[in-house]
Write a protein that holds these residues in place. Structure first.
Motif, short mmCIF file in Angstrom:
data_model
loop_
_atom_site.label_atom_id
_atom_site.label_comp_id
_atom_site.label_asym_id
_atom_site.label_seq_id
_atom_site.Cartn_x
_atom_site.Cartn_y
_atom_site.Cartn_z
N ASP A 206 0.80 -1.24 0.00
CA ASP A 206 0.00 0.00 0.00
C ASP A 206 0.83 1.28 0.00
O ASP A 206 0.31 2.36 0.22
CB ASP A 206 -0.98 -0.01 1.18
CG ASP A 206 -0.26 -0.15 2.52
OD1 ASP A 206 0.98 -0.07 2.55
OD2 ASP A 206 -0.95 -0.37 3.53
N PHE A 207 2.14 1.14 -0.20
CA PHE A 207 2.97 2.37 -0.21
C PHE A 207 4.19 2.15 -1.09
O PHE A 207 4.84 1.10 -1.01
CB PHE A 207 3.42 2.70 1.22
CG PHE A 207 4.30 3.91 1.31
CD1 PHE A 207 3.76 5.20 1.31
CD2 PHE A 207 5.69 3.77 1.38
CE1 PHE A 207 4.58 6.31 1.39
CE2 PHE A 207 6.51 4.89 1.45
CZ PHE A 207 5.96 6.16 1.46
N ILE A 208 4.49 3.13 -1.92
CA ILE A 208 5.73 3.04 -2.70
C ILE A 208 6.55 4.30 -2.44
O ILE A 208 5.99 5.41 -2.41
CB ILE A 208 5.44 2.84 -4.21
CG1 ILE A 208 6.75 2.63 -4.98
CG2 ILE A 208 4.63 3.99 -4.81
CD1 ILE A 208 6.55 1.94 -6.31
N TYR A 209 7.81 4.11 -2.16
CA TYR A 209 8.67 5.27 -1.90
C TYR A 209 9.46 5.61 -3.16
O TYR A 209 10.18 4.77 -3.71
CB TYR A 209 9.64 5.00 -0.75
CG TYR A 209 10.43 6.24 -0.39
CD1 TYR A 209 9.87 7.21 0.45
CD2 TYR A 209 11.68 6.49 -0.93
CE1 TYR A 209 10.56 8.37 0.75
CE2 TYR A 209 12.38 7.65 -0.64
CZ TYR A 209 11.80 8.59 0.21
OH TYR A 209 12.48 9.75 0.50
N LYS A 210 9.31 6.88 -3.59
CA LYS A 210 10.10 7.36 -4.71
C LYS A 210 11.06 8.43 -4.21
O LYS A 210 10.70 9.25 -3.36
CB LYS A 210 9.18 7.92 -5.80
CG LYS A 210 8.41 6.83 -6.49
CD LYS A 210 7.70 7.31 -7.73
CE LYS A 210 6.90 6.19 -8.34
NZ LYS A 210 6.06 6.63 -9.46
N THR A 211 12.27 8.41 -4.73
CA THR A 211 13.33 9.28 -4.20
C THR A 211 13.05 10.75 -4.49
O THR A 211 12.50 11.11 -5.54
CB THR A 211 14.68 8.91 -4.85
OG1 THR A 211 14.52 8.89 -6.26
CG2 THR A 211 15.18 7.58 -4.38
N PHE A 248 5.36 -4.79 6.46
CA PHE A 248 6.55 -5.42 5.90
C PHE A 248 7.13 -4.53 4.81
O PHE A 248 6.47 -3.60 4.32
CB PHE A 248 6.21 -6.80 5.32
CG PHE A 248 5.27 -6.72 4.15
CD1 PHE A 248 5.76 -6.54 2.85
CD2 PHE A 248 3.90 -6.83 4.33
CE1 PHE A 248 4.91 -6.46 1.77
CE2 PHE A 248 3.04 -6.74 3.25
CZ PHE A 248 3.53 -6.56 1.97
N ILE A 249 8.38 -4.82 4.45
CA ILE A 249 9.07 -4.05 3.42
C ILE A 249 9.46 -4.97 2.27
O ILE A 249 9.64 -6.18 2.47
CB ILE A 249 10.28 -3.32 4.03
CG1 ILE A 249 10.86 -2.29 3.06
CG2 ILE A 249 11.36 -4.31 4.47
CD1 ILE A 249 11.73 -1.25 3.76
N LEU A 250 9.55 -4.40 1.09
CA LEU A 250 9.77 -5.23 -0.09
C LEU A 250 10.59 -4.48 -1.14
O LEU A 250 10.44 -3.26 -1.29
CB LEU A 250 8.39 -5.59 -0.66
CG LEU A 250 8.27 -6.56 -1.83
CD1 LEU A 250 8.76 -7.95 -1.42
CD2 LEU A 250 6.81 -6.65 -2.29
N PHE A 251 11.42 -5.20 -1.88
CA PHE A 251 12.17 -4.67 -3.04
C PHE A 251 12.99 -3.41 -2.71
O PHE A 251 12.91 -2.41 -3.44
CB PHE A 251 11.21 -4.34 -4.19
CG PHE A 251 10.41 -5.49 -4.71
CD1 PHE A 251 10.85 -6.80 -4.55
CD2 PHE A 251 9.20 -5.27 -5.37
CE1 PHE A 251 10.09 -7.86 -5.04
CE2 PHE A 251 8.45 -6.33 -5.87
CZ PHE A 251 8.89 -7.63 -5.70
N LEU A 264 8.95 -0.74 -1.35
CA LEU A 264 7.50 -0.83 -1.15
C LEU A 264 7.23 -1.17 0.32
O LEU A 264 8.05 -1.83 0.97
CB LEU A 264 6.90 -1.93 -2.00
CG LEU A 264 6.92 -1.73 -3.52
CD1 LEU A 264 6.74 -3.07 -4.22
CD2 LEU A 264 5.81 -0.77 -3.93
N LEU A 265 6.11 -0.72 0.83
CA LEU A 265 5.66 -1.15 2.15
C LEU A 265 4.26 -1.76 2.01
O LEU A 265 3.52 -1.44 1.07
CB LEU A 265 5.59 0.05 3.11
CG LEU A 265 6.92 0.70 3.50
CD1 LEU A 265 6.67 1.93 4.35
CD2 LEU A 265 7.84 -0.28 4.22
N GLY A 266 3.93 -2.61 2.95
CA GLY A 266 2.60 -3.22 2.90
C GLY A 266 2.22 -3.78 4.25
O GLY A 266 2.98 -3.68 5.22
#
Ligand SMILES: [Zn+2]
Length: 269
Positions: A206-211, A248-251, A264-266
């Motif tokens: 549900d969350f994507i971090y972009k720099t 949790f965190i991913l990629f 990504l977070l979820g």
């Protein structure tokens, strides 16, 4: 009531149902099953029946070696087939402590691992039990051992018209064998409807971090590693990047430029 023995943990639902045995450490340096017991047993809630969890070769487990005096997994057979010298060994004594529990069970899972660093997970059982072995995390199911290597635990069960399955989980010291041992235990128990069939964990991203500028993670993150609100994930330029909620965190990946996907977070659902 059977005589209690060292290395035995009984998990009892106190409801009628099957009695099964799960063994680990039949060979003392094959520790994936030993570790799996520590993770699985405290969390196990059986719907019915009873499980005997047995650490096989206690002396060898303590020494982290395959055996103490002889191979425990050739001794599950009639006394008349064992020579006098072997009868003096610790393993013989141990096999005679364990056998009453096998005799009291309808089924056995014996958990092993292999020396080969590329070992493929496989099962050992006779043909009537292929269907059960198919549920386990294995690539190969092998039969014929009861005849070729008499005295094995799973062959002993087979000869007594009971279910006997051995799993080789992978290399002794590997994440693969650790995980396979845990999966094998749950799957085997589920086969007897003593627990629900294990299902994959469901999650939602549900969350994507972009720099903004760039991104450098604070350390290595495994995919789906649990993360807590407030944990520092890394730095964007000189600014801390912090998890805003539990999940949790991913990629996770380092980025040198702006507007790039960094992780990504979820949440678990
Ligand atoms: Zn083994």
């Amino acid at each position: 009531m059977l005589k209690l023995i060292p290395g035995l943990t009984i998990v009892d639902s106190k409801k009628p149902g099957p009695i099964i045995t799960i063994m680990a450490g039949t060979h003392g340096d094959e520790i994936c099953g030993v570790k799996a017991f520590k993770k699985v047993i405290p969390n196990l809630k059986l719907k019915k029946g009873k499980i005997y969890f047995i650490l096989g070769n206690l002396k060898a487990i303590k020494l982290n070696q395959r055996q103490y005096q002889t191979n425990l997994n050739r001794l599950y057979k009639d006394d008349s087939l064992i020579d006098l010298k072997t009868k003096q060994t610790y393993e013989y004594k141990r096999s005679r402590e364990i056998m009453p529990y096998l005799n009291d069970s309808i089924a056995l899972l014996d958990i092993h691992s292999a020396m080969d660093k590329d070992s493929i997970p496989f099962a050992i059982c006779e043909k009537p039990f292929f269907k059960i072995a198919e549920q386990l995390p294995v690539k190969i199911i092998s039969s014929g051992f009861t005849k070729m290597e008499p005295g094995g635990s799973e062959g002993y069960m087979f000869q007594n018209n009971k279910i006997g399955v051995c799993i080789e989980c992978g290399n002794h010291i590997s994440d693969l064998s650790d995980q396979n041992a845990i999966d094998a235990i749950y799957t085997f128990i589920a086969n007897f409807n003593m627990i629900d069939k294990p299902a994959p964990q469901k999650v939602n991203v549900d969350f994507i971090y972009k720099t903004k500028i760039n991104f450098k993670p604070i350390n290595y993150f495994k995919d789906f590693e649990p993360i807590k609100k407030g944990n520092i994930i890394g730095y964007d330029g000189s600014k801390k990047v912090i998890a805003k909620s539990n999940g949790f965190i991913l990629f996770v990946v380092s980025r040198r430029t702006s507007n790039k996907e960094a992780f990504l977070l979820g949440k678990y659902i």
